[in-house]
Design a protein around this motif. Structure first.
Motif, mmCIF file in Angstrom:
data_model
loop_
_atom_site.group_PDB
_atom_site.id
_atom_site.type_symbol
_atom_site.label_atom_id
_atom_site.label_comp_id
_atom_site.label_asym_id
_atom_site.label_seq_id
_atom_site.Cartn_x
_atom_site.Cartn_y
_atom_site.Cartn_z
ATOM 1 N N ASN A 376 0.801 -1.230 0.000
ATOM 2 C CA ASN A 376 0.000 0.000 0.000
ATOM 3 C C ASN A 376 0.836 1.283 0.000
ATOM 4 O OD1 ASN A 376 -2.591 0.928 -0.316
ATOM 5 N ND2 ASN A 376 -2.834 1.405 1.867
ATOM 6 N N LEU A 377 2.098 1.205 -0.507
ATOM 7 C CA LEU A 377 2.882 2.432 -0.695
ATOM 8 C C LEU A 377 2.651 2.875 -2.135
ATOM 9 C CD1 LEU A 377 4.895 4.613 0.062
ATOM 10 C CD2 LEU A 377 6.749 2.973 -0.276
ATOM 11 N N THR A 378 1.605 3.667 -2.337
ATOM 12 C CA THR A 378 1.218 4.146 -3.672
ATOM 13 C C THR A 378 1.791 5.541 -3.904
ATOM 14 O OG1 THR A 378 -0.784 5.125 -2.790
ATOM 15 C CG2 THR A 378 -0.940 2.832 -3.571
ATOM 16 N N PHE A 379 1.596 6.064 -5.122
ATOM 17 C CA PHE A 379 2.028 7.440 -5.405
ATOM 18 C C PHE A 379 1.347 8.414 -4.445
ATOM 19 C CE2 PHE A 379 3.286 6.048 -9.791
ATOM 20 C CZ PHE A 379 4.583 6.518 -9.741
ATOM 21 N N ALA A 380 0.044 8.225 -4.265
ATOM 22 C CA ALA A 380 -0.704 9.144 -3.390
ATOM 23 C C ALA A 380 -0.223 9.032 -1.940
ATOM 24 C CB ALA A 380 -2.191 8.841 -3.481
ATOM 25 N N GLY A 381 -0.089 7.782 -1.456
ATOM 26 C CA GLY A 381 0.361 7.589 -0.071
ATOM 27 C C GLY A 381 1.768 8.108 0.147
ATOM 28 N N GLY A 382 2.654 7.814 -0.811
ATOM 29 C CA GLY A 382 4.036 8.292 -0.699
ATOM 30 C C GLY A 382 4.115 9.795 -0.741
ATOM 31 N N LEU A 383 3.326 10.421 -1.618
ATOM 32 C CA LEU A 383 3.330 11.890 -1.741
ATOM 33 C C LEU A 383 2.808 12.545 -0.469
ATOM 34 C CD1 LEU A 383 3.726 14.440 -3.387
ATOM 35 C CD2 LEU A 383 1.586 13.976 -4.583
ATOM 36 N N ARG A 384 1.788 11.927 0.123
ATOM 37 C CA ARG A 384 1.235 12.469 1.383
ATOM 38 C C ARG A 384 2.311 12.481 2.478
ATOM 39 N NH1 ARG A 384 -2.735 9.384 1.361
ATOM 40 N NH2 ARG A 384 -4.346 10.686 0.441
ATOM 41 N N THR A 385 3.105 11.410 2.518
ATOM 42 C CA THR A 385 4.185 11.332 3.514
ATOM 43 C C THR A 385 5.313 12.309 3.185
ATOM 44 O OG1 THR A 385 3.673 8.996 3.820
ATOM 45 C CG2 THR A 385 5.777 9.749 4.684
ATOM 46 N N LEU A 386 5.642 12.415 1.896
ATOM 47 C CA LEU A 386 6.716 13.333 1.489
ATOM 48 C C LEU A 386 6.447 14.766 1.955
ATOM 49 C CD1 LEU A 386 7.820 12.538 -2.198
ATOM 50 C CD2 LEU A 386 8.927 11.909 -0.087
ATOM 51 N N MET A 395 9.360 15.321 -6.922
ATOM 52 C CA MET A 395 9.086 14.711 -8.213
ATOM 53 C C MET A 395 8.171 13.512 -8.004
ATOM 54 S SD MET A 395 11.550 13.087 -11.135
ATOM 55 C CE MET A 395 11.324 11.321 -11.052
ATOM 56 N N VAL A 396 7.045 13.506 -8.693
ATOM 57 C CA VAL A 396 6.110 12.385 -8.646
ATOM 58 C C VAL A 396 6.249 11.657 -9.984
ATOM 59 C CG1 VAL A 396 3.704 11.686 -8.342
ATOM 60 C CG2 VAL A 396 4.547 13.760 -7.224
ATOM 61 N N GLY A 397 6.647 10.374 -9.924
ATOM 62 C CA GLY A 397 6.934 9.627 -11.153
ATOM 63 C C GLY A 397 5.848 9.722 -12.197
ATOM 64 N N GLU A 398 4.587 9.628 -11.767
ATOM 65 C CA GLU A 398 3.477 9.696 -12.724
ATOM 66 C C GLU A 398 2.183 10.043 -11.998
ATOM 67 O OE1 GLU A 398 1.048 6.759 -15.767
ATOM 68 O OE2 GLU A 398 2.978 6.089 -14.984
ATOM 69 N N ILE A 399 1.387 10.922 -12.612
ATOM 70 C CA ILE A 399 0.053 11.207 -12.080
ATOM 71 C C ILE A 399 -0.908 10.253 -12.761
ATOM 72 C CG2 ILE A 399 -1.799 12.912 -11.929
ATOM 73 C CD1 ILE A 399 0.341 15.083 -11.732
ATOM 74 N N ARG A 400 -1.361 9.226 -12.001
ATOM 75 C CA ARG A 400 -2.189 8.165 -12.587
ATOM 76 C C ARG A 400 -3.658 8.262 -12.186
ATOM 77 N NH1 ARG A 400 1.618 2.898 -11.170
ATOM 78 N NH2 ARG A 400 3.332 3.377 -12.581
ATOM 79 N N ASP A 401 -3.928 8.930 -11.054
ATOM 80 C CA ASP A 401 -5.309 8.904 -10.552
ATOM 81 C C ASP A 401 -5.678 10.240 -9.940
ATOM 82 O OD1 ASP A 401 -4.283 8.935 -7.801
ATOM 83 O OD2 ASP A 401 -3.710 6.844 -8.179
ATOM 84 N N THR A 402 -6.942 10.357 -9.594
ATOM 85 C CA THR A 402 -7.501 11.611 -9.061
ATOM 86 C C THR A 402 -6.812 12.028 -7.764
ATOM 87 O OG1 THR A 402 -9.628 11.085 -10.042
ATOM 88 C CG2 THR A 402 -9.635 12.706 -8.267
#
Length: 585
Positions: A376-386, A395-402
């Motif tokens: 469950n370490l997703t882009f959204a979860g990782g970005l929230r922690t960052l 830098m976010v590797g890819e914006i995939r979802d809302t």
């Protein structure tokens, strides 16, 4: 074999190699800076290094040899090991009667000459040559090695032990049997050789594909897939098991896809491999992505940015808040562009953090996090922690979802510079895509600074064919590209003369040569750089279409990827055919 400075000056004056006025200025500068006049003339662009070598060869009475287009005997060539040849710019090209003729850029490199004399036991006869001759001769090492590797693979494939004649995904084979076969010496040699072969050819991917009767190996080189070799079908299980051992994957899992990675080193170059397995009808398919870890040191200019587009990016990265987006299909170099921007921004004064899938290149002083959806370490979860890690640049590797889109926009609003990628075909298409993901237009106008769309096109090799377009060809091309806009930009940037017309501008075609079988070598980016101006902000608020936004951006000076490709074709970097192949939609 040292050349007297006075003798060199007199010869250059007598040969009319440069105008006398320029020579006098160069002599004065050389005396002031305690340099050779040859060095000054090269620095001032009045002569080339090759011109100077021709001159030195004449003065010294040393023969000058041109190896361009020459097919060298591999037995003679390999008398000097490739690393020595490459590091000392020295090529063995002719052997006769106890003598070995060697082509060099510096005939005073006594260390190299002495080493080769001791190694071969032959009398060494130095000859001067130019950089292009050395470059093309070095390529012949690679061509010969490729042939040698192909022979090794075919030879080893013949001695493979067969695990099973069947290759059904439902067939149960014990993990110990698979591990044993993966450690079989011929299998190890085949896989090692396949990997070395791919590195030598600068492949970006290796595809290992089982079919009904054979195992097909293909390499992606400069974006094009090439058949590398075919192996017996009975080698499939062993070779795929070996790949799984290297990538630390489950050997007995054939029904589900798996992902892993491993590293290797060749010629002091570290290469990281991303390994992906996928069940297919005839067995598991494996794809390896090659990532050269020391492939850093890019600049935006070397990637292919120029003119106003380059200025717009430099202007955007001066901001401490906002969003910079890169768009384009998979494998179009988006991540490399972002890494290059990060490299420019990477100073001790800022904290840079990334969340990526996968981490493609390790960068010093940058905190890089790998996405792991299984925990469950997703882009959204990782970005929230960052955002709780006090970053200045994200830098976010890819914006995939809302959710990721929303978090990235909010991060850009709250004092961070955010870099990310998006899968759209054009720069203007990124705005409706974000709105479709739920981004509010009024938030986009506050955050978006620059959107880059890009593709990768193959570069022409050094040997290429020059031609001029006929009037009918110009008219035909005008149906696809706005030629007037491109010509105006070329004139403005000083690439062509102010009175130039399309029929008088030289273009180039691919020409097969010793250097490249298809006339292309390497790739360069073609870009459109959309600056979010006040006019475009108004259009975003009114939810204008991608076509309307693109029209406004072009009025403000943006070149489309197709137009930028033609711009690079005029510069001689690529061919019109290659531009149309990659960018025409």
């Amino acid at each position: 074999m040292h050349i007297d400075e006075k003798q060199l000056r007199e010869f250059i004056a007598d040969s009319n190699l440069v105008p006398r006025s320029d020579l006098e200025s160069a002599k004065q500068e050389a005396d002031e800076k305690n340099k050779s006049v040859g060095e000054v003339l090269i620095n001032n662009g009045l002569i080339t290094e090759d011109d100077l070598r021709h001159t030195e060869a004449y003065i010294l009475g040393i023969p000058f040899v041109d190896l361009k287009g020459e097919k060298l005997d591999f037995e003679t060539l390999s008398l000097i090991p490739e690393p020595i040849a490459r590091n000392h710019n020295i090529i063995a090209f002719r052997k006769s009667n106890g003598n070995l003729e060697v082509a060099m850029l510096d005939t005073e490199d006594l260390t190299a000459i002495d080493f080769i004399k001791k190694k071969t036991g032959l009398k060494i006869l130095p000859r001067l040559t130019d950089k292009n001759s050395i470059k093309q001769a070095l390529l012949q090492y690679q061509k010969s090695l490729k042939a040698e590797f192909g022979d090794i693979i075919q030879k080893e494939a013949g001695s493979l032990k067969t695990i099973s004649d069947k290759n059904n995904l439902d067939e149960e084979i014990s993990e110990s049997d698979l591990k044993k076969s993966a450690e079989d010496l011929p299998v190890v040699r085949i896989v090692d050789t396949l990997i070395k072969h791919a590195i030598i050819q600068n492949a970006s991917d290796i595809h290992i594909e089982p079919s009904e009767n054979q195992l097909i190996v293909r390499y992606r080189i400069d974006g094009i897939l090439h058949d590398a070799m075919t192996l017996p079908k009975n080698s499939a299980l062993s070779i795929i098991a070996r790949m799984k051992v290297l990538a630390n994957l489950k050997l007995d899992e054939k029904r589900l896809p798996q992902d892993g990675r491993f590293k290797t080193e060749m010629n002091n170059e570290k290469v990281s491999f991303r390994v992906s397995t996928l069940p297919t009808y005839y067995g598991e398919k494996v794809v390896l992505r090659l990532l050269k870890e020391n492939a850093s040191g890019f600049s935006l200019e070397s990637l292919g940015f120029h003119g106003e587009g380059l200025d717009r990016i430099h202007e955007a990265i001066k901001h401490t808040t906002g969003m910079i987006l890169t768009t384009g299909p998979t494998g179009s170099g988006k991540t490399t562009t972002l890494y290059t921007v990060l490299d420019i921004l990477n100073t001790p004064e800022v904290n840079i953090s990334t969340i990526e899938d996968p981490v493609e290149y390790q960068m010093k002083r940058i905190n890089q996090t790998q996405v792991k959806p299984d925990i469950n370490l997703t882009f959204a979860g990782g970005l929230r922690t960052l955002l709780r890690q006090d970053p200045d640049i994200i830098m976010v590797g890819e914006i995939r979802d809302t959710e990721t889109a929303s978090l990235a926009i909010n991060a850009a609003l709250t004092g961070h510079l955010v870099l990310s990628t998006l899968h759209t075909n054009s720069a203007s298409g990124a705005i409706p895509r974000l709105v479709d993901m739920g981004a509010k237009p009024f938030l986009l106008v506050s955050t978006l600074k620059v959107i880059i769309a890009q593709r990768l096109i193959r570069k022409l090799a050094d040997v290429k064919e020059k031609y001029f377009m006929k009037k009918e060809e110009v008219e035909l091309l005008a149906k696809t590209i706005d030629l007037d806009r491109v010509l105006e930009q070329l004139k403005e940037d000083g690439v062509v003369k102010k009175d130039a017309e399309w029929t008088s501008i030289p273009l180039f075609k691919a020409k097969p040569s010793q250097e490249s079988e298809d006339g292309y070598k390497g790739r360069v980016g073609v870009y459109e750089v959309l600056r979010v101006s006040s006019a475009i902000r108004d259009m975003i608020i009114k939810e204008a279409s991608a076509e309307e936004i693109e029209k406004q951006a072009k009025e403000e000076g943006m070149l489309s990827v197709l137009e930028d490709g033609l711009y690079k074709a005029v510069q001689g970097s690529t061919s019109v055919e290659e531009v149309l192949r990659v960018t025409y939609e």
